[in-house]
Enzyme design. Structure first.
Site, PDB file in Angstrom:
ATOM      1  N   ALA A 175       0.813  -1.217   0.000  1.00 43.03           N
ATOM      2  CA  ALA A 175       0.000   0.000   0.000  1.00 43.03           C
ATOM      3  C   ALA A 175       0.845   1.264   0.000  1.00 43.03           C
ATOM      4  O   ALA A 175       0.389   2.309  -0.463  1.00 43.03           O
ATOM      5  CB  ALA A 175      -0.949  -0.005   1.192  1.00 43.03           C
ATOM      6  N   ASN A 216      -5.392   3.644  11.021  1.00 47.50           N
ATOM      7  CA  ASN A 216      -4.621   2.488  11.482  1.00 47.50           C
ATOM      8  C   ASN A 216      -4.277   2.526  12.970  1.00 47.50           C
ATOM      9  O   ASN A 216      -3.941   1.505  13.547  1.00 47.50           O
ATOM     10  CB  ASN A 216      -3.334   2.356  10.661  1.00 47.50           C
ATOM     11  CG  ASN A 216      -2.606   3.665  10.508  1.00 47.50           C
ATOM     12  OD1 ASN A 216      -3.148   4.623   9.960  1.00 47.50           O
ATOM     13  ND2 ASN A 216      -1.401   3.737  10.998  1.00 47.50           N
ATOM     14  N   GLN A 229      -6.812  -0.593   6.110  1.00 46.22           N
ATOM     15  CA  GLN A 229      -7.304  -1.176   7.367  1.00 46.22           C
ATOM     16  C   GLN A 229      -8.775  -1.590   7.284  1.00 46.22           C
ATOM     17  O   GLN A 229      -9.267  -2.295   8.160  1.00 46.22           O
ATOM     18  CB  GLN A 229      -7.108  -0.175   8.522  1.00 46.22           C
ATOM     19  CG  GLN A 229      -5.658   0.198   8.780  1.00 46.22           C
ATOM     20  CD  GLN A 229      -4.870  -0.918   9.460  1.00 46.22           C
ATOM     21  OE1 GLN A 229      -5.418  -1.887   9.984  1.00 46.22           O
ATOM     22  NE2 GLN A 229      -3.556  -0.792   9.446  1.00 46.22           N
ATOM     23  N   ALA A 284      -2.073  -6.907   1.056  1.00 46.20           N
ATOM     24  CA  ALA A 284      -2.444  -8.274   1.441  1.00 46.20           C
ATOM     25  C   ALA A 284      -2.126  -8.599   2.905  1.00 46.20           C
ATOM     26  O   ALA A 284      -2.855  -9.352   3.545  1.00 46.20           O
ATOM     27  CB  ALA A 284      -1.731  -9.269   0.531  1.00 46.20           C
ATOM     28  N   HIS A 285      -1.040  -8.001   3.434  1.00 47.92           N
ATOM     29  CA  HIS A 285      -0.581  -8.478   4.751  1.00 47.92           C
ATOM     30  C   HIS A 285      -1.446  -8.012   5.925  1.00 47.92           C
ATOM     31  O   HIS A 285      -1.225  -8.426   7.053  1.00 47.92           O
ATOM     32  CB  HIS A 285       0.902  -8.148   4.977  1.00 47.92           C
ATOM     33  CG  HIS A 285       1.217  -6.723   5.306  1.00 47.92           C
ATOM     34  ND1 HIS A 285       1.457  -6.289   6.586  1.00 47.92           N
ATOM     35  CD2 HIS A 285       1.356  -5.632   4.523  1.00 47.92           C
ATOM     36  CE1 HIS A 285       1.749  -4.988   6.563  1.00 47.92           C
ATOM     37  NE2 HIS A 285       1.681  -4.570   5.320  1.00 47.92           N
ATOM     38  N   THR A 316       7.902  -7.647 -13.337  1.00 47.26           N
ATOM     39  CA  THR A 316       7.359  -9.008 -13.349  1.00 47.26           C
ATOM     40  C   THR A 316       6.469  -9.230 -12.138  1.00 47.26           C
ATOM     41  O   THR A 316       6.851  -8.873 -11.015  1.00 47.26           O
ATOM     42  CB  THR A 316       8.523 -10.028 -13.352  1.00 47.26           C
ATOM     43  OG1 THR A 316       9.286  -9.797 -14.535  1.00 47.26           O
ATOM     44  CG2 THR A 316       8.016 -11.462 -13.321  1.00 47.26           C
ATOM     45  N   CYS A 349       9.615   5.648  18.413  1.00 49.27           N
ATOM     46  CA  CYS A 349      11.011   5.961  18.717  1.00 49.27           C
ATOM     47  C   CYS A 349      11.635   6.601  17.488  1.00 49.27           C
ATOM     48  O   CYS A 349      11.855   5.942  16.488  1.00 49.27           O
ATOM     49  CB  CYS A 349      11.789   4.684  19.028  1.00 49.27           C
ATOM     50  SG  CYS A 349      11.494   4.075  20.674  1.00 49.27           S
TER      51      CYS A 349
HETATM   52  N1  PLP Z   1      -1.743   2.780   4.850  1.00 53.16           N
HETATM   53  C1  PLP Z   1      -2.188   2.370   6.040  1.00 53.16           C
HETATM   54  C2  PLP Z   1      -3.430   2.986   6.620  1.00 53.16           C
HETATM   55  C3  PLP Z   1      -1.510   1.381   6.750  1.00 53.16           C
HETATM   56  O1  PLP Z   1      -1.959   0.998   7.944  1.00 53.16           O
HETATM   57  C4  PLP Z   1      -0.339   0.818   6.177  1.00 53.16           C
HETATM   58  C5  PLP Z   1       0.428  -0.211   6.894  1.00 53.16           C
HETATM   59  O2  PLP Z   1       1.129   0.073   7.844  1.00 53.16           O
HETATM   60  C6  PLP Z   1       0.086   1.275   4.927  1.00 53.16           C
HETATM   61  C7  PLP Z   1      -0.646   2.256   4.292  1.00 53.16           C
HETATM   62  C8  PLP Z   1       1.325   0.734   4.260  1.00 53.16           C
HETATM   63  O3  PLP Z   1       1.082  -0.530   3.743  1.00 53.16           O
HETATM   64  P1  PLP Z   1       2.260  -1.492   3.249  1.00 53.16           P
HETATM   65  O4  PLP Z   1       2.860  -2.068   4.494  1.00 53.16           O
HETATM   66  O5  PLP Z   1       1.619  -2.524   2.401  1.00 53.16           O
HETATM   67  O6  PLP Z   1       3.236  -0.673   2.476  1.00 53.16           O
END
Ligand code: PLP
Length: 406
Positions: free
Chosen positions: A74, A155, A183, A204-205, A244, A330
């Site tokens: 993202a 988040n 989120q 995806a994660h 790719t 930090c």
């Molecule tokens: N945007 C939001 C709201 C997120 O919580 C995160 C993840 O920390 C990201 C973007 C970034 O996503 P990615 O870890 O896939 O780069």
């Protein structure tokens, strides 16, 4: 007995669902083809798997397959949406509207464009629950505005923005609306048509899929959104993102979305119940605790709370068998309180004492009971050592105290 350590940081990342892993495995070994190899069976097999995943991901958002562009995550999707739109539409204008509690991937993309003199950015404030006011969005629009970028759900505090209202304002004014829905996707219903979203970032994660795999939804009709690529190369992904394709990752992303579509409603109910139990337990056992975020318009698994008179970092160390996040990041030598919590109007001390609990698919009720007990005991122990807590308990107004500085 619960198994330790307990993972309750599901906004940071989620554990790969075993069903997702199973779907991915063949694409690391016998099904290894390059999805862009158009002239043999290995390529066709990979391409077929990619297109199947693309269709599943699109359908979770009520989008069309061809509107999904695969990225590395993202962070890249946010960069591509914001920088790609500003670059492509530079004749039309250069003004972006966003909000102060966005993820750094959005804020820093905006700042980078400002630094290069390519964009002017309005950073909207949020209310005490972390919500942006659609009227503020409307009023910030100028005849140079090319993009509104507001996240679906935050988040840190889980607050869900009035996205459909913002989408309508954007549509009425003919301005593109990008939404970082990292989120929200797979947790609550996200629908690009209902919500009037033109570009949407997902990864995806955060939905029990693999890391390093994201997507950007790019609307194809009404209006057809155009983007300047930020990565040039072989012209993959309709020229918007060369490179790719990560076939196993994409297959995993598709599997994660398929599971989310089937299980989201029941999972959201279960996580809301667990979260409410966690919240009620903490509030029952402790005084001077403050919820950060919206009481109801909040992600099912989110509970962000400040424990007055307790340093978040000390609490984290004291409960090291529980994985959660503190509202302090930090940075070099200093501990900066979270900019998201500060934006709610919360004072520096309370911001420093905030903890984010993020419940997910693999958390259990027993874990919640354990966490409530462990956190309550540790907060009490730390407060027993806090002269400030003692003074407050005795009714002394800490703001009126004149501290010696020599
Ligand atoms: N945007 C939001 C709201 C997120 O919580 C995160 C993840 O920390 C990201 C973007 C970034 O996503 P990615 O870890 O896939 O780069």
């Amino acid at each position: 007995m619960v198994k330790l350590p307990i993972y309750m940081d599901n906004h940071a990342t989620t554990r790969l669902d075993p069903r997702v892993l199973e779907a991915m495995l063949p694409y690391f070994s016998e099904k290894f083809g390059n999805a862009a190899s158009r002239n043999h069976a290995f390529g066709w097999e990979a391409e077929e798997a990619v297109e199947k995943a693309r269709a599943t991901i699109a359908s979770l958002l009520n989008a069309k397959s061809k509107e999904i562009i695969f990225t590395s995550g993202a962070t890249e999707s946010d960069n591509l949406a914001i920088k790609g739109v500003v670059e492509f539409y530079r004749e039309k204008g250069n003004h972006i509207i966003t909000c102060v509690t966005e993820h750094k991937a959005v804020l820093d993309s905006c700042r980078a464009l400002e630094r290069l003199g390519k964009a002017e950015v309005t950073y909207l404030p949020v209310d005490k629950y972390g919500m942006v006011d659609p009227d503020d969005v409307r009023q910030a629009i100028t005849d140079r505005t090319v993009l509104i970028t507001i996240m679906y759900a935050n988040n840190e505090i889980g607050t869900i923005h009035p996205v459909a209202e913002i989408g309508k304002i954007a549509k009425d004014k003919g301005i593109l609306f990008h939404c970082d829905a990292v989120q929200a996707v797979g947790k609550i219903g996200v629908d690009v048509e209902r919500d009037g979203i033109d570009l949407l970032s997902l990864t995806a994660h955060k939905i029990y899929g693999p890391k390093g795999l994201g997507a950007l939804y790019v609307r194809s009709r009404g209006p057809r959104v155009r983007l300047a690529p930020i990565i040039d190369g072989g012209g993959h992904e309709r020229g918007m993102r060369s490179g790719t394709l990560n076939v196993p990752g994409i297959v995993g992303f598709g599997a994660a979305c398929e599971i989310a579509a089937a299980e989201m409603a029941a999972e959201a109910r279960r996580l809301t119940d667990l979260r409410n139990k966690l919240q009620a337990g903490v509030f029952e056992r402790l005084d001077e605790v403050y919820l950060n975020g919206h009481p109801t318009q909040r992600l099912p698994g989110n509970f962000n709370v400040s424990f007055a008179y307790v340093e978040g970092e000390s609490l984290l160390m004291g409960i090291s068998d529980i994985a959660v996040s503190s509202g302090s990041a930090c940075t070099s030598a200093t501990l900066e309180p979270s900019y998201v919590i500060r934006a709610l109007g919360v004072g520096e001390e309370l911001a420093h004492s905030s903890i984010r609990f993020g419940l997910g698919r693999f958390n259990t009720e027993e874990e919640v009971d354990y966490v409530v007990d462990r956190v309550a005991k540790e907060v009490k122990r730390l407060r027993e050592m806090s002269p400030l807590y003692e003074m407050a308990r005795e009714g002394i107004d800490l703001k009126s105290v004149q501290w010696r500085t020599d």
